[in-house]
Write a protein that holds these residues in place. Structure first.
Motif, short mmCIF file in Angstrom:
data_model
loop_
_atom_site.label_atom_id
_atom_site.label_comp_id
_atom_site.label_asym_id
_atom_site.label_seq_id
_atom_site.Cartn_x
_atom_site.Cartn_y
_atom_site.Cartn_z
N THR A 60 56.84 -25.21 -33.55
CA THR A 60 56.92 -23.45 -34.09
C THR A 60 57.76 -22.93 -32.95
N LYS A 61 58.66 -21.85 -33.70
CA LYS A 61 59.16 -21.33 -33.33
C LYS A 61 59.21 -19.21 -34.05
N LYS A 62 60.24 -18.39 -33.51
CA LYS A 62 60.23 -17.51 -34.06
C LYS A 62 61.35 -18.01 -35.03
N SER A 63 60.07 -16.95 -36.30
CA SER A 63 61.28 -17.68 -38.23
C SER A 63 62.79 -16.57 -37.65
N PRO A 64 63.16 -17.16 -38.19
CA PRO A 64 64.56 -16.34 -38.06
C PRO A 64 64.75 -14.83 -38.68
N LYS A 65 64.07 -14.97 -40.01
CA LYS A 65 64.10 -13.93 -39.98
C LYS A 65 63.69 -12.88 -39.42
N VAL A 66 62.71 -12.95 -38.12
CA VAL A 66 62.70 -12.00 -37.84
C VAL A 66 63.26 -11.69 -36.49
N GLU A 67 64.20 -12.19 -36.47
CA GLU A 67 65.27 -12.42 -35.66
C GLU A 67 65.67 -11.38 -36.12
N ILE A 68 66.42 -11.49 -36.77
CA ILE A 68 67.70 -11.19 -37.75
C ILE A 68 67.11 -9.75 -38.19
N TYR A 69 65.98 -9.82 -38.79
CA TYR A 69 64.84 -7.76 -38.42
C TYR A 69 65.42 -7.31 -37.29
N ASN A 70 65.02 -8.04 -36.39
CA ASN A 70 64.65 -7.35 -35.32
C ASN A 70 66.16 -6.75 -34.69
N THR A 71 67.56 -7.63 -35.10
CA THR A 71 68.30 -7.04 -35.08
C THR A 71 69.24 -6.28 -35.52
N MET A 72 68.64 -5.84 -37.14
CA MET A 72 69.23 -4.78 -38.10
C MET A 72 69.33 -3.95 -37.79
N VAL A 73 67.14 -4.03 -37.10
CA VAL A 73 66.88 -2.93 -37.26
C VAL A 73 66.79 -1.98 -36.40
N LYS A 74 67.68 -2.54 -34.94
CA LYS A 74 68.31 -1.54 -33.78
C LYS A 74 69.78 -1.15 -34.68
N ASN A 75 70.44 -2.16 -34.67
CA ASN A 75 71.55 -1.33 -35.90
C ASN A 75 71.74 -0.71 -37.12
N TYR A 76 70.47 -0.74 -37.76
CA TYR A 76 70.15 0.65 -38.16
C TYR A 76 70.13 1.99 -37.87
N THR A 77 69.15 2.07 -36.57
CA THR A 77 68.83 3.06 -35.89
C THR A 77 70.09 3.48 -35.37
N SER A 78 70.54 2.98 -34.55
CA SER A 78 71.77 3.40 -33.85
C SER A 78 72.91 3.95 -34.70
N SER A 79 73.43 3.65 -36.17
CA SER A 79 74.42 3.46 -36.86
C SER A 79 73.36 5.58 -38.06
N PHE A 80 71.93 5.46 -38.85
CA PHE A 80 71.84 6.25 -38.52
C PHE A 80 71.54 7.60 -37.65
N LYS A 81 71.74 7.37 -36.74
CA LYS A 81 71.53 8.08 -35.55
C LYS A 81 72.81 8.79 -35.41
N THR A 82 73.83 8.13 -35.49
CA THR A 82 75.55 8.35 -35.50
C THR A 82 76.22 9.79 -36.69
N LEU A 83 75.12 8.89 -38.06
CA LEU A 83 74.98 10.19 -38.77
C LEU A 83 74.51 11.09 -38.36
N LEU A 84 73.05 11.39 -38.18
CA LEU A 84 73.10 12.75 -37.98
C LEU A 84 73.60 13.00 -36.89
#
Length: 127
Positions: A81-105
């Motif tokens: 068993t291993k961590k789902s690839p979707k979890v890895e994508i989610y974790n990376t994307m949520v970091k990028n989302y947070t950073s990008s949103f902060k840039t806008l704010l």
């Protein structure tokens, strides 16, 4: 059968595009105090943030349905068993989302004290 699959894929794509446009409208709503020239310059960032918000919701739904662990098989007798690839994508994307949103704010004028509800807290708490 292939036509049905293509119709379904097209329908999903159109629904996602509609959600992204709604998200862009929502984001523009609380960025209305940004100068139009600056807002025009960050249009692609706004588009990307909207895309990430919609995609994160989709990934979250998939992860809730499928779980965070996936099974794999390497060769004939090697399983695990291993961590789902979707979890890895989610974790990376949520970091990028947070950073990008902060840039806008950060583009908002600093001279006014205001609290902006970008929906991020609600998004994180709903995980």
């Amino acid at each position: 059968m292939a036509k049905n699959t293509n119709d379904n894929d097209l329908s999903k794509k159109l629904a996602k595009e509609k959600e992204i446009k709604q998200e862009i409208t929502r984001i523009n709503g609380f960025l209305k105090e940004i100068e139009p020239k600056i807002k025009k310059g960050v249009k692609s960032l706004i588009d990307n943030v909207a895309y990430m918000a919609v995609t994160l919701r989709e990934l979250r739904d998939d992860i809730n349905q499928e779980g965070v662990i996936t099974e794999y098989q390497n060769g004939e007798n090697q399983f695990g068993t291993k961590k789902s690839p979707k979890v890895e994508i989610y974790n990376t994307m949520v970091k990028n989302y947070t950073s990008s949103f902060k840039t806008l704010l950060d583009l908002l004028p600093k001279n006014k004290e205001q609290i902006i509800d970008d929906g991020f807290e609600e998004f994180v708490e709903s995980k």
